[in-house]
Scaffold this active site. Structure first.
Site, PDB file in Angstrom:
ATOM      1  N   LYS A 201       0.819  -1.204   0.000  1.00 38.20           N
ATOM      2  CA  LYS A 201       0.000   0.000   0.000  1.00 38.20           C
ATOM      3  C   LYS A 201       0.859   1.263   0.000  1.00 38.20           C
ATOM      4  CE  LYS A 201      -4.252  -1.650   0.146  1.00 38.20           C
ATOM      5  NZ  LYS A 201      -4.026  -3.077  -0.146  1.00 38.20           N
ATOM      6  N   THR A 202       0.224   2.384  -0.295  1.00 35.27           N
ATOM      7  CA  THR A 202       0.937   3.661  -0.347  1.00 35.27           C
ATOM      8  C   THR A 202       1.635   3.947   0.970  1.00 35.27           C
ATOM      9  OG1 THR A 202      -0.767   4.439  -1.877  1.00 35.27           O
ATOM     10  CG2 THR A 202       0.681   6.108  -0.915  1.00 35.27           C
TER      11      THR A 202
END
Length: 399
Positions: A201-202
């Site tokens: 994920k970011t």
């Protein structure tokens, strides 16, 4: 990688690989900030639901603007807990997109409710408001859009649908950290949302972790109890004792302090990481625009309000997708298919009786969409190489 996503193999020498995801270089630079936090965890001997989790919750609340952040052990748990905390339960129906990560629908089941599928918008790949409205029945209690890849769903239109039918809007914002709708962080337009900190994920941890985010005091109180064996009023300093009384059937879904330590360190570099992802996405677009065989590049949908996109995934729709995946794999480039099968056609939902052709836009995306590598450690030259290979595949008739 997570879900029913398919990761291509690689046949090229290790040095020639372009992984679908890596944080090795970035984490090496981050280690001096992580190490003292991890040492603090070890020295204290409190490895779960401790002070670093509380510190992360405060930091994320400040970063997102949320009134409440409740750390849990995965984005999937966060979604199931949020649904229960907003009143979704047995006998209820929840409208969900036909194209999303499996947890969008499975969380509804774990909350005791029934997912009802609706088709998606072809540009944003998110829940289509008109299709959602058509799926509402007298048993519907909530709408659950998922914000995918680089932008939010149409929260304006979905809010109107929710208000029209007196439904709760709950957001699967697991991929959406940094995305905003009219200045409001994703997950906070409706009754609440979630964040996933899966490593890709970011903002990614070194394992599973997640959070519920909400501005609703009661939802936050209930979510906090559900993550900790149903104990209302439990704080991060409380350790579950055998004699503890639980007000509701909860879970053991507390976040580990080790993951909180990593996330606290990485939160300081999140803005830089988001900017880097945007630059890499632009580089892809500049080099793939007009490429034969590439049907669609990521398209940011214009809205009536200001929105903030964040590139978590660079998703393209292409001809001969599976052949392209094999070609790239043979040349050392890893890809992922988001998503191989529409949610209504997953075996777990076979009992609902859906057939091919019911969700044409979701089915089309499943047949031709593929994600190319995109993460802050990715080099500009690697993007160029991937694009050259894509163009060579279609220009050379590699299908």
């Amino acid at each position: 990688m997570e879900q029913a996503a398919t990761v291509s193999g690689f046949l090229a020498p290790q040095g020639a690989r372009v992984p679908f995801f890596s944080q090795a270089a970035g984490f090496t630079e981050l280690w001096p900030r992580v190490e003292p936090l991890l040492r603090e965890v070890v020295d204290r001997g409190k490895f779960s639901h401790g002070p670093l989790v509380a510190a992360l919750e405060r930091a994320l609340a400040s970063w997102t603007g949320a009134r409440h952040v409740i750390g849990v052990n995965s984005g999937t748990d966060a979604l199931a807990i949020l649904l229960r905390a907003t009143g979704v339960g047995p006998g209820a129906e929840v409208v969900v997109p036909a194209f999303s990560f499996f947890a969008t629908a499975s969380a509804v089941v774990h909350a005791g409710a029934r997912p009802v599928f609706a088709d998606v918008d072809p540009l944003s790949h998110a829940l289509d408001p008109d299709a959602a409205a058509a799926a509402v029945t007298r048993r519907t209690r909530a709408l659950l859009p998922a914000h995918l890849f680089c932008q939010t769903a149409d929260l304006g239109a979905l809010t109107e649908v929710a208000e029209r039918y007196a439904l709760t809007l709950v957001e699967d914002s697991a991929e959406a950290i940094g995305m905003r709708w009219d200045g409001v962080h994703a997950g906070l337009v409706g009754a609440g949302g979630v964040l996933s900190f899966f490593p890709t994920k970011t903002l990614g941890a070194l394992g599973d972790a997640g959070a519920v985010i909400t501005d609703d005091d009661r939802v936050a109180e209930t979510a906090a109890a559900l993550r900790h064996h149903g104990r209302f009023g439990a704080t991060v300093d409380d350790f579950p004792a055998i004699s503890t009384e639980s007000a509701v059937p909860g879970l053991n879904s507390k976040m580990d302090d080790i993951q909180a330590a990593v996330l606290l360190a990485k939160l300081g570099t999140l803005d830089t990481a988001i900017t880097r992802r945007a630059r890499l996405a632009l580089r892809y677009t500049e080099r793939l625009v007009g490429c034969p065989g590439v049907r669609r590049l990521p398209t940011l949908v214009r809205r009536d309000v200001d929105t903030t996109p964040v590139f978590y995934v660079y998703l393209v729709e292409v001809d001969h997708r599976d052949s392209l995946v094999r070609y790239l794999a043979a040349h050392g480039v890893e890809t992922e298919v988001y998503y191989p099968r529409p949610l209504p056609l997953q075996p777990a939902f076979a009992h609902l009786g859906h057939r091919r052709g019911e969700f044409p836009r979701a089915e089309k995306a499943c047949a031709c969409a593929v994600a190319l590598p995109l993460y802050p450690d990715l080099a500009d030259d690697d993007v160029d190489r991937v694009c050259e290979l894509v163009r060579a595949f279609y220009g050379g008739g590699g299908a």
